[in-house]
Design a protein around this motif. Structure first.
Motif, mmCIF file in Angstrom:
data_model
loop_
_atom_site.group_PDB
_atom_site.id
_atom_site.type_symbol
_atom_site.label_atom_id
_atom_site.label_comp_id
_atom_site.label_asym_id
_atom_site.label_seq_id
_atom_site.Cartn_x
_atom_site.Cartn_y
_atom_site.Cartn_z
ATOM 1 N N HIS A 185 0.898 -1.299 -0.013
ATOM 2 C CA HIS A 185 0.028 0.107 -0.075
ATOM 3 C C HIS A 185 1.090 1.117 0.171
ATOM 4 O O HIS A 185 1.679 1.364 0.873
ATOM 5 C CB HIS A 185 -0.980 0.110 1.325
ATOM 6 N N THR A 192 -5.503 -0.297 6.577
ATOM 7 C CA THR A 192 -4.222 -0.417 5.946
ATOM 8 C C THR A 192 -3.494 0.720 5.879
ATOM 9 O O THR A 192 -3.921 1.763 5.208
ATOM 10 C CB THR A 192 -4.460 -1.135 4.377
ATOM 11 N N LYS A 250 -4.987 -7.948 4.154
ATOM 12 C CA LYS A 250 -3.604 -7.577 4.732
ATOM 13 C C LYS A 250 -2.973 -8.846 5.192
ATOM 14 O O LYS A 250 -3.662 -9.661 6.058
ATOM 15 C CB LYS A 250 -3.698 -6.460 5.916
#
Length: 213
Positions: A119, A137, A148
């Motif tokens: 990310h 996240t 995740k």
């Protein structure tokens, strides 16, 4: 420098950050089950009566984020200490996570757990991310098919930064949620995280260290 340490969740989180100018990778394992709270979370989110009755410790880390469940062997717990003069050091607190997350992504790929992404943006919050770490996240965290797989928190000092990394073998929010007040049902968080399976921990850490460079 790679070191292996076992101890209570509280003792492992209380380890002092080295000030020797070297990069450190700590493979950590809690000797008992514990709910680990983020640095700004209130102790009131925990059902302390239930935790005490079940022999579950309540610990606090000095880095941010929501609560995490730890127990012997679960999750894979690896901390990375990066000094300020290290090539991986990034002044921007948010973007400092990215080298660590990218190294985990490459390591997982090497181990056959392919298709992860890192990310690279602002924190993605959800209704439960303030309570449970894996429900949100953050930058540098690793995702696989929208779930995740590597959670990372960060603590900084004048010497450098300590990145605390949690990689579930088998994602199961039930143990954590059973000791939190006002928690959602297991079904609500069953799909926010994913485990990496029974990959050999030491082989994965070796791949991670190589990926760090």
């Amino acid at each position: 420098m790679v070191e292996r340490r076992r101890g209570s969740a509280s003792d492992l989180h209380a380890l002092e950050m080295p000030d020797d100018g070297h990069r450190h990778v700590w493979i950590l394992e809690s000797t008992g089950p514990a709910v680990v709270l983020g640095s700004t979370q209130s102790h009131d989110v925990v059902d302390h009566v239930a935790a005490e009755a079940a022999g579950v410790a309540v610990a606090r880390r000095r880095s941010g984020g929501g609560a995490v469940w730890v127990a012997p062997g679960e999750p894979i717990w690896v901390d990375v200490v990066i000094p300020r003069d290290d090539p991986l050091w990034v002044d921007d607190v948010g973007r400092a996570f990215l080298p660590v997350g990218r190294a985990w992504s490459r390591a997982l790929d090497t181990m056959g757990f392919v298709g992860t992404t890192v990310h690279d943006g602002a924190l993605l919050r959800t209704a439960w991310s303030d309570l449970v770490c894996f429900s949100g996240t953050g930058p540098g965290e690793v995702v696989h098919e929208g779930k995740k797989v590597v959670g990372i928190s960060q603590r900084r000092s004048r010497a450098g930064a300590r990145f605390q990394c949690a990689i579930p073998r088998h994602w199961d929010p039930a143990p954590l949620l059973s000791f939190l007040h006002d928690a959602p049902s297991v079904d609500v968080l069953a799909t926010v995280g994913a485990g990496v399976g029974d990959h050999d921990r030491d082989a994965l850490v070796d791949a991670f260290v190589r990926a760090l460079g």
